[in-house]
Scaffold this active site. Structure first.
Site: not given
Length: 386
Positions: A123, A125-126, A157, A341, A364
């Site tokens: 944990g 990232t904010e 994650t 396509g 990362e």
């Protein structure tokens, strides 16, 4: 100078490839589009001991060398990059606990983490702090023999399965520089106030969840402070992220390899003007470039992994993450062009590879930020070129 894998590494690679081809490749596209969680694949990884790849043998882990570690993420990502994500943050958290945790923390958590009975993530990232980790706002105030934690984490994650979740906090919000007041706490999932709020919808990187996590007055026992000393959290997290860049570089190689395989197979079976399009020089030029770039990226990833084995390697891992992730995206785009396509259709693998490759450039540490990391390593002489 030997650029080949050892016999043991080749055997391990073959085992991984068999697992991916049998258990992941046949279901990846369908499960990714339906949003189905890959429970059976996770169980297979448990049986292979892959949840213990960064756990010391004394706690039941495989304790892989960095090159073998890279092989795991390359092969899994060749099948489905989201599966590699399930193992990625778990492995980094295990390494942090193994390197920096107290003996009691290692004994409490690592044996069950090695088998996959417990799983974890990290944990960091904010909402207002991604690359700039010193800007986090989550705080932990010591109250008797507990820390009271308040804050929000984003893009986590394995959040719905992580127990414990190592959480980066500010134990001294007034510290200067800010990293001197940052610590890591091992937060058990059943503590009151710990709540996974929502899954964040994403363009790609399906299979594993990315969540917003709320910590509202969570009382974490003080003995869950990683290493037992405040103010070491940033260094502890960064020690894991060095392996994390090898992880991302290897995932990128896996994506690029699969893009090449899909392009080659399609070019050989698709006919135009009465002959396979692989016979046309324009397609041959793309296939030649694809093969060359994929192999160059692979060697870069293994070189960086070996640099980690030999010591601190910010410059090498930064270079590998930048180069390999950009090769992955370019390879996915070229594979789509070979498909024409059909490359834009969800019935073919390449559109998923394109969506997954984009994250490798961002995750990362964004590539532009990592270019400054590489530049510092070169200027200071920590990384010597030539």
């Amino acid at each position: 100078m030997d650029f080949t894998l050892t016999e043991e590494q080749r055997d391990f690679q073959a085992l991984l490839r068999t697992f991916v081809d049998k258990e992941i490749v046949p279901v990846a596209r369908e499960w990714e589009h339906s949003g189905r969680y890959p429970t059976e694949i996770v169980d297979g990884m448990k049986e292979m001991g892959l949840f213990g790849i960064t756990v010391p043998e004394e706690y039941g882990g495989l304790d892989l060398d960095p090159v073998s570690f890279a092989l795991v993420f390359e092969e899994l990502s060749r099948g489905w990059m989201g599966i590699a994500g399930i193992l990625g943050s778990h492995s980094l958290a295990c390494r942090i606990i193994a390197l920096h945790g107290t003996t009691e923390q290692q004994q409490r958590y690592l044996p069950a983490l090695a088998t996959g009975e417990r799983r974890t993530g990290i944990g960091l990232t904010e909402p207002d702090a991604g690359t700039d980790l010193q800007g986090i706002r989550t705080t932990a105030r010591l109250d008797g023999d507990h820390y009271v934690v308040n804050g929000t984490k984003m893009w986590i994650t394995n959040a719905r399965y992580a127990d414990p979740l190592p959480v980066l906090v500010k134990t001294d919000p007034q510290a200067s520089p800010a990293h001197a007041g940052m610590s890591l706490l091992l937060v058990d999932a059943d503590l009151p106030g710990f709540e996974v709020l929502r899954d964040i919808d994403k363009l790609g990187y399906k299979g594993t969840e990315s969540c917003e996590v709320l910590l509202d007055g969570v009382r974490v026992p003080a003995d869950r402070l990683v290493g037992g000393v405040e103010g070491k959290g940033m260094q502890q997290a960064l020690s894991g992220l060095e392996w994390g860049r090898v992880n991302i570089a290897a995932r990128s190689v896996g994506i690029a390899q699969r893009a090449y395989e899909e392009a080659l197979a399609y070019a050989q079976q698709r006919k135009a003007f009465g002959q396979p399009i692989a016979d046309f020089q324009a397609i041959q030029l793309k296939l030649g470039d694809l093969a060359t770039e994929v192999q160059a990226a692979r060697l870069m990833a293994y070189w960086a992994a070996d640099a980690v084995r030999r010591g601190r390697a910010d410059g090498a891992t930064g270079m590998a993450k930048i180069f390999c992730s950009e090769v992955a995206l370019a390879s996915a785009i070229d594979a789509m062009k070979v498909h024409g396509g059909y490359g834009y259709s969800t019935e073919y693998e390449v559109e998923r590879l394109y969506r997954d490759a984009m994250l490798m450039n961002i995750g990362e540490g964004t590539n532009d930020i990592l270019r400054t990391v590489v530049a510092r390593a070169v200027v200071t002489g920590k990384t010597v070129i030539g």
